[in-house]
Scaffold this active site. Structure first.
Site, short mmCIF file in Angstrom:
data_model
loop_
_atom_site.label_atom_id
_atom_site.label_comp_id
_atom_site.label_asym_id
_atom_site.label_seq_id
_atom_site.Cartn_x
_atom_site.Cartn_y
_atom_site.Cartn_z
CE LYS A 81 1.49 2.12 -5.12
NZ LYS A 81 1.90 0.74 -5.52
CE1 TYR A 129 6.87 1.24 -2.84
CE2 TYR A 129 6.95 2.78 -4.67
CZ TYR A 129 6.22 1.99 -3.78
OH TYR A 129 4.85 1.97 -3.87
CG ASN A 161 -0.66 -1.82 -6.61
OD1 ASN A 161 -0.31 -0.64 -6.54
ND2 ASN A 161 0.02 -2.79 -6.04
CG HIS A 213 2.53 2.79 -0.31
ND1 HIS A 213 3.45 1.76 -0.40
CD2 HIS A 213 2.73 3.37 0.90
CE1 HIS A 213 4.18 1.75 0.71
NE2 HIS A 213 3.77 2.72 1.51
CD GLU A 273 6.04 3.41 4.02
OE1 GLU A 273 6.57 2.42 3.49
OE2 GLU A 273 4.79 3.56 4.08
N1 UDP Z 1 5.26 -4.30 -7.65
C1 UDP Z 1 5.41 -4.57 -9.00
N2 UDP Z 1 5.67 -5.88 -9.38
C2 UDP Z 1 5.77 -6.88 -8.49
C3 UDP Z 1 5.61 -6.60 -7.12
C4 UDP Z 1 5.35 -5.30 -6.74
O1 UDP Z 1 5.31 -3.69 -9.83
O2 UDP Z 1 5.99 -8.04 -8.89
C5 UDP Z 1 5.00 -2.92 -7.24
C6 UDP Z 1 3.56 -2.68 -6.84
O3 UDP Z 1 3.17 -1.39 -7.26
C7 UDP Z 1 3.62 -2.74 -5.32
C8 UDP Z 1 5.00 -2.11 -5.06
O4 UDP Z 1 5.79 -2.60 -6.12
O5 UDP Z 1 2.55 -2.02 -4.74
C9 UDP Z 1 5.63 -2.46 -3.75
O6 UDP Z 1 5.65 -3.88 -3.62
P1 UDP Z 1 5.24 -4.57 -2.26
O7 UDP Z 1 5.63 -6.00 -2.37
O8 UDP Z 1 5.77 -3.79 -1.11
O9 UDP Z 1 3.64 -4.51 -2.31
P2 UDP Z 1 2.60 -3.67 -1.43
O10 UDP Z 1 3.18 -3.50 -0.08
O11 UDP Z 1 2.39 -2.36 -2.15
O12 UDP Z 1 1.36 -4.51 -1.45
MG MG Z 2 5.04 -2.83 0.54
#
Ligand code: UDP
Ligand code: MG
Length: 136
Positions: A12, A52, A115, A118, A129
């Site tokens: 990212k 997303y 974070n 992805h 994807e």
């Molecule tokens: N995210 C965020 N706030 C939240 C939860 C998620 O900004 O409270 C962002 C974060 O970058 C995350 C992405 O949204 O990686 C997608 O969320 P998901 O729950 O799918 O998490 P992941 O699969 O990336 O662990």
């Molecule tokens: Mg996710």
């Protein structure tokens, strides 16, 4: 039982900006992932919104899509036995504060939104994807 799978990984903007691209790729390779395809791109916000879409009702959706389109990203197709789950384990929890030692998010993640990586969350979504970024 293990089987060869492919999964989509994204380095990212926060990690590309900090020049962590090669370091993170080395981690994947050292864990036995093959990088079958990769490209460094910057996407438009409307593309991030498509990618997303599953999160469109979430309060963080707009910021998330702005963020993913805010700078260059590296998208990769990773291959390994059980690649989807193994990549999720190697990435660590969504919130770097909750991520286990030895995970990419623990090591590099700045916050729950920044974070660093992805990874697809299922074999089915991995196919969708991978097609999203690499369909010719
Ligand atoms: N995210 C965020 N706030 C939240 C939860 C998620 O900004 O409270 C962002 C974060 O970058 C995350 C992405 O949204 O990686 C997608 O969320 P998901 O729950 O799918 O998490 P992941 O699969 O990336 O662990
Ligand atoms: Mg996710």
């Amino acid at each position: 039982m293990s089987k060869i799978e492919q999964t989509l990984s994204i380095i990212k903007p926060d990690a590309v900006e900090r020049k962590l691209e090669n370091e993170i790729k080395e981690i994947f390779k050292n864990k036995g992932f093959s990088i079958l395809k990769e490209k460094k791109i910057q996407i438009e916000k409307n593309e991030a919104e498509k990618f997303y879409k599953v999160h469109e009702t979430k309060p963080f959706y707009n910021d998330l899509c702005s963020y993913l389109s805010s700078g260059p990203i590296v998208v990769m197709v990773l291959e390994k036995n059980n690649a989807v789950l193994e990549n999720r384990e190697l990435m660590g929890a969504t919130n770097p504060e909750d991520a286990q030692d030895g995970t990419i998010r623990k090591k590099y993640g700045i916050s729950i939104d920044k974070n660093s990586v992805h990874g697809s969350d299922s074999v089915e979504n991995a196919k969708i994807e991978i097609d999203f970024f690499f369909k010719d």
